[in-house]
Structures are given as structure tokens and as C-alpha cells.
Design an enzyme around this catalytic site. Sequence first.
Site, PDB file in Angstrom:
ATOM      1  CB  SER A  22      45.596 113.355  53.159  1.00 56.26           C
ATOM      2  OG  SER A  22      45.258 114.161  51.842  1.00 56.26           O
ATOM      3  CG  ASN A  23      41.703 113.345  48.909  1.00 58.49           C
ATOM      4  OD1 ASN A  23      40.964 114.048  48.926  1.00 58.49           O
ATOM      5  ND2 ASN A  23      42.876 113.884  48.367  1.00 58.49           N
ATOM      6  CE  LYS A  74      47.653 100.277  32.980  1.00 67.42           C
ATOM      7  NZ  LYS A  74      47.258 101.487  33.198  1.00 67.42           N
ATOM      8  CG  MET A  99      50.059 109.270  41.629  1.00 67.48           C
ATOM      9  SD  MET A  99      48.677 110.594  41.145  1.00 67.48           S
ATOM     10  CE  MET A  99      49.745 112.044  40.441  1.00 67.48           C
ATOM     11  NE  ARG A 100      50.512 101.711  38.844  1.00 66.26           N
ATOM     12  CZ  ARG A 100      51.676 101.460  38.313  1.00 66.26           C
ATOM     13  NH1 ARG A 100      51.469 100.900  37.217  1.00 66.26           N
ATOM     14  NH2 ARG A 100      52.804 101.635  38.948  1.00 66.26           N
ATOM     15  CB  ILE A 102      41.514 103.107  35.133  1.00 60.56           C
ATOM     16  CG1 ILE A 102      41.800 103.785  36.622  1.00 60.56           C
ATOM     17  CG2 ILE A 102      40.706 101.972  35.304  1.00 60.56           C
ATOM     18  CD1 ILE A 102      42.123 102.658  37.866  1.00 60.56           C
ATOM     19  CG  HIS A 118      42.797 116.137  38.019  1.00 59.49           C
ATOM     20  ND1 HIS A 118      43.994 115.433  37.839  1.00 59.49           N
ATOM     21  CD2 HIS A 118      43.162 117.474  37.414  1.00 59.49           C
ATOM     22  CE1 HIS A 118      44.988 116.477  37.397  1.00 59.49           C
ATOM     23  NE2 HIS A 118      44.462 117.274  36.847  1.00 59.49           N
TER      24      HIS A 118
END
Length: 198
Positions: A22-23, A74, A99-100, A102, A118
Site C-alpha cells: 500500500s505504501n 545476501k 522485511m529484510r 539491508i 516504520h
Amino acid sequence: MSDDHHCNYMKNIAVFASGSGSNYEAIASACADGRLDARVVLLVCDKPGAFVLGRAARFGTPVFVFDPHTYSSKSEFETVIADRLDSECVDIVCLAGYMRIIGDVLLARYGGRIINIHPSLLPAFKGAHAVEQAVEYGVKVYGITIHWVDESLDGGRIIAQRSFDYDGDDPAEVHRIGQVIEHRLYVETLAKLLSGES
Ligand code: GAR
């Protein structure tokens, strides 16, 4: 530089999302209707099948979808992402429910150009379950924070915050109220950052 376009006058945004998006949609809409003098040139999503991908298709935003488990580290997938950001001439990265954490590669190449939203008044309630923890705590003043991303978890310097009162015990309701605020705050904050005000 990519072949078709757009490394010059208009600002280029990349949005990273893992879920509903939604953002992402709030930012993409603001670009589409001219409230932001920018365009979303890339959506990065680490969850094949996420709801945000349908939203991106409707806006025609190019997507980079990946499954982290198919990479050995990563650093490996962040190198691919950073190369895509380079080729799209990305000015600013907006984390929007990504949801990870950086990692080093993206911070080395895009540090100082990555912001996150947040759902708490940081530095209270960092991490993935901020609203649930705040409700559990009996918090009465909730809020939203937008901050620079650095190597700490939800710990980078704060750019903007907005609070709201809530005296109840329903996390879903806090999420609903908070998201309306998030969408406005993200667009307002980006407008200021892109115009050099913030
Ligand atoms: C947002 O509420 C954002 O604040 C939160 O994920 C949601 C994503 O919603 N982010 C975090 O909790 C980061 N720790 P959306 O996918 O509808 O934009």
C-alpha cells in the site's frame, strides 16, 4: 546507464516491498498525478507472488522479483539489485514493508540514499512486530517514523515522525489508522527530500 531513458532531470525512485504494497501504491500514485516530481522506475520484491506485484503491474512499474533462497548469500543478490538500481539511475530507495535487513553491498553502494518507513515512534519498538509489541505494552501514543537506513536495525537518523492517540487493544486497528498516516507521511517526506528541503 540504461538505453531508453531517464538519467537526467526527473528524480528516480526505487521501492522495495515484500507484502501488500500500500505504501508503494501511495508513492506510485503521487508520482502519477504529479504530487511528486519523480517516477518509480523499479519495484524490488523478495517474495514471488506478493500482493504488491499486482499493484506494480497496474502502474506499469518494472519489477525485480527474486527468491533470496536461490542465491548463495545476501551479498550476491544485493549485487544484482545494486546493478539494477544503477542501470535505472535510481536517486532514492524507499523501503516500504521490505522485511529484510539491508546488507553491506547495498549500504556501500546506496548508503545515504535509502529510507525506510516504520510503524512506531522510533527508537521505541524496532523490528518486525512493532505494533503488536506497542499494544502489548499498553502504549497510548502511537506513531510512524521515516528514517535513513544504516547498518543498525531501524536505527538510522530520523527524517520525519507523526503520532496518533489510541487507547485500545486491537493491533489491527492500530495498523489501519497507522497506514493512512504512513501513506501521507511517505509522500510528504519524499516531496521535501526530493526538493532538497529536508
Ligand atoms: C507498513 O506498515 C510498514 O510500516 C511496515 O510494513 C508495512 C507494509 O505495508 N514496515 C515494518 O514493519 C518495517 N519494520 P504495505 O506493504 O501495505 O506498504
